[in-house]
Design a protein around this motif. Structure first.
Motif, PDB file in Angstrom:
ATOM      1  N   GLY A  51      43.972  43.944  44.283  1.00  0.00           N
ATOM      2  CA  GLY A  51      42.933  42.648  43.682  1.00  0.00           C
ATOM      3  C   GLY A  51      42.414  42.953  42.834  1.00  0.00           C
ATOM      4  N   SER A  52      40.551  42.765  43.041  1.00  0.00           N
ATOM      5  CA  SER A  52      39.824  42.792  41.917  1.00  0.00           C
ATOM      6  C   SER A  52      39.313  44.011  42.089  1.00  0.00           C
ATOM      7  N   TYR A  53      39.497  44.636  42.683  1.00  0.00           N
ATOM      8  CA  TYR A  53      38.482  46.684  42.890  1.00  0.00           C
ATOM      9  C   TYR A  53      39.299  46.993  41.946  1.00  0.00           C
ATOM     10  N   VAL A  54      37.582  47.557  41.467  1.00  0.00           N
ATOM     11  CA  VAL A  54      37.847  48.886  40.202  1.00  0.00           C
ATOM     12  C   VAL A  54      36.416  49.570  40.916  1.00  0.00           C
ATOM     13  N   ARG A  55      36.525  50.761  40.217  1.00  0.00           N
ATOM     14  CA  ARG A  55      35.691  51.766  40.518  1.00  0.00           C
ATOM     15  C   ARG A  55      34.235  51.829  39.911  1.00  0.00           C
ATOM     16  N   LYS A  56      33.362  52.184  40.141  1.00  0.00           N
ATOM     17  CA  LYS A  56      31.669  51.291  39.455  1.00  0.00           C
ATOM     18  C   LYS A  56      31.376  52.732  38.549  1.00  0.00           C
ATOM     19  N   ASP A  57      30.693  52.452  37.735  1.00  0.00           N
ATOM     20  CA  ASP A  57      29.531  53.280  37.338  1.00  0.00           C
ATOM     21  C   ASP A  57      28.483  53.439  38.286  1.00  0.00           C
ATOM     22  N   LEU A  58      27.111  54.433  38.312  1.00  0.00           N
ATOM     23  CA  LEU A  58      26.249  54.206  39.711  1.00  0.00           C
ATOM     24  C   LEU A  58      25.040  54.352  38.213  1.00  0.00           C
ATOM     25  N   GLY A  85      32.655  39.657  43.358  1.00  0.00           N
ATOM     26  CA  GLY A  85      34.356  38.831  43.352  1.00  0.00           C
ATOM     27  C   GLY A  85      34.960  39.559  43.540  1.00  0.00           C
ATOM     28  N   LEU A  86      34.577  40.944  44.697  1.00  0.00           N
ATOM     29  CA  LEU A  86      35.209  41.623  44.622  1.00  0.00           C
ATOM     30  C   LEU A  86      36.964  40.842  46.452  1.00  0.00           C
ATOM     31  N   TRP A  87      37.547  41.299  46.005  1.00  0.00           N
ATOM     32  CA  TRP A  87      38.903  40.828  47.387  1.00  0.00           C
ATOM     33  C   TRP A  87      39.734  41.966  47.017  1.00  0.00           C
ATOM     34  N   ALA A  88      41.039  42.184  48.038  1.00  0.00           N
ATOM     35  CA  ALA A  88      41.970  42.659  47.907  1.00  0.00           C
ATOM     36  C   ALA A  88      43.197  42.316  48.290  1.00  0.00           C
ATOM     37  N   THR A  89      44.174  43.490  47.920  1.00  0.00           N
ATOM     38  CA  THR A  89      45.341  42.833  48.663  1.00  0.00           C
ATOM     39  C   THR A  89      45.855  42.500  49.642  1.00  0.00           C
ATOM     40  N   ALA A  90      44.671  43.571  50.613  1.00  0.00           N
ATOM     41  CA  ALA A  90      45.230  43.829  51.948  1.00  0.00           C
ATOM     42  C   ALA A  90      43.879  43.646  53.552  1.00  0.00           C
ATOM     43  N   ALA A  91      43.785  43.270  54.520  1.00  0.00           N
ATOM     44  CA  ALA A  91      43.035  43.601  54.607  1.00  0.00           C
ATOM     45  C   ALA A  91      41.987  44.628  55.493  1.00  0.00           C
ATOM     46  N   THR A  92      42.660  45.836  54.646  1.00  0.00           N
ATOM     47  CA  THR A  92      41.685  47.216  55.383  1.00  0.00           C
ATOM     48  C   THR A  92      40.276  46.898  54.809  1.00  0.00           C
ATOM     49  N   VAL A 124      35.531  44.254  55.215  1.00  0.00           N
ATOM     50  CA  VAL A 124      36.717  44.297  55.172  1.00  0.00           C
ATOM     51  C   VAL A 124      36.595  42.712  54.006  1.00  0.00           C
ATOM     52  N   PRO A 125      36.891  43.507  53.261  1.00  0.00           N
ATOM     53  CA  PRO A 125      37.263  41.802  51.555  1.00  0.00           C
ATOM     54  C   PRO A 125      37.876  41.531  51.890  1.00  0.00           C
ATOM     55  N   PRO A 126      38.313  40.050  51.552  1.00  0.00           N
ATOM     56  CA  PRO A 126      39.327  38.742  51.818  1.00  0.00           C
ATOM     57  C   PRO A 126      39.602  38.983  51.116  1.00  0.00           C
ATOM     58  N   ILE A 127      41.024  38.477  51.273  1.00  0.00           N
ATOM     59  CA  ILE A 127      42.248  39.148  50.272  1.00  0.00           C
ATOM     60  C   ILE A 127      42.741  38.144  49.020  1.00  0.00           C
ATOM     61  N   PRO A 133      34.885  34.999  46.326  1.00  0.00           N
ATOM     62  CA  PRO A 133      33.612  36.065  47.231  1.00  0.00           C
ATOM     63  C   PRO A 133      32.955  36.433  46.471  1.00  0.00           C
ATOM     64  N   ALA A 134      31.671  35.953  47.477  1.00  0.00           N
ATOM     65  CA  ALA A 134      30.755  36.348  47.700  1.00  0.00           C
ATOM     66  C   ALA A 134      30.271  38.424  46.942  1.00  0.00           C
ATOM     67  N   PRO A 135      29.823  37.992  46.069  1.00  0.00           N
ATOM     68  CA  PRO A 135      29.300  39.630  45.627  1.00  0.00           C
ATOM     69  C   PRO A 135      29.706  40.772  46.850  1.00  0.00           C
ATOM     70  N   PHE A 136      29.643  41.805  46.737  1.00  0.00           N
ATOM     71  CA  PHE A 136      29.393  42.936  47.802  1.00  0.00           C
ATOM     72  C   PHE A 136      28.834  44.325  47.243  1.00  0.00           C
ATOM     73  N   THR A 137      27.298  44.252  47.603  1.00  0.00           N
ATOM     74  CA  THR A 137      26.713  44.959  47.520  1.00  0.00           C
ATOM     75  C   THR A 137      26.479  46.090  48.530  1.00  0.00           C
ATOM     76  N   MET A 138      26.520  47.547  48.051  1.00  0.00           N
ATOM     77  CA  MET A 138      26.305  48.649  48.477  1.00  0.00           C
ATOM     78  C   MET A 138      24.716  49.304  48.666  1.00  0.00           C
ATOM     79  N   LEU A 139      24.216  49.152  49.887  1.00  0.00           N
ATOM     80  CA  LEU A 139      22.836  49.580  49.704  1.00  0.00           C
ATOM     81  C   LEU A 139      22.761  51.323  50.107  1.00  0.00           C
ATOM     82  N   LEU A 140      22.228  51.679  48.625  1.00  0.00           N
ATOM     83  CA  LEU A 140      21.846  53.163  49.037  1.00  0.00           C
ATOM     84  C   LEU A 140      20.894  53.299  48.916  1.00  0.00           C
TER      85      LEU A 140
END
Length: 151
Positions: A51-58, A85-92, A124-127, A133-140
């Motif tokens: 999908g659109s997944y990439v690692r993110k610099d913090l 716009g995070l999406w993946a190729t499987a609903a994992t 679970v990101p959309p496939i 897709p809406a932005p996915f924010t990880m709250l830290l």
């Protein structure tokens, strides 16, 4: 299981292999809990793929809780990473993220794993990229604070 620091992190900080104040860090999202013995990027077997997944610099936090030394401890805080716009190729389900020393652009199999930050509940990101897709924010806010103390 909650967020945790990997077994070797305290030793890496004590030896100066990981400097919480001056090193750069990035996050890789994962689909299952990593072992506490995880040591490097090469050891990761459960990273999100496709999908659109990439690692993110913090980005280190510049807010009200900047990076500081606490008596006999080191603390590090990050701003919340956002995957647009995070999406993946499987609903994992994504269960959390692993923070590594280094940068995404320079990532190498030898990058040191520092800690795991759990997502509650898992996400679970959309496939599909459509509709966008809406932005996915990880709250830290609290989980994004890494404190390493001796012993």
């Amino acid at each position: 299981m909650a967020s945790y620091v990997f077994d070797r992190t305290a030793n890496d900080v004590a030896r100066g292999t990981v400097n919480l104040l001056s090193d750069s860090f990035y996050m890789a999202l994962v689909t299952s809990l990593p072992a506490t013995s995880l040591s490097t990027l090469a050891s990761i077997t459960n990273e999100v793929v496709g999908g659109s997944y990439v690692r993110k610099d913090l980005a280190k936090s510049s807010g009200t809780n900047p990076n500081t030394y606490i008596v006999n401890s080191s603390a590090l805080r990050f701003d919340n990473p956002v995957w647009s716009g995070l999406w993946a190729t499987a609903a994992t389900p994504i269960v959390g993220g692993i923070i590594f020393k280094g940068t995404v652009a320079g990532s190498a199999s030898t990058d040191i794993a520092v800690c795991f930050v759990e997502i509650i509940p898992s996400y679970v990101p959309p496939i599909s990229p459509s509709p966008a897709p809406a932005p996915f924010t990880m709250l830290l806010q609290t989980a994004g604070t890494i404190i390493v103390s001796p012993g």
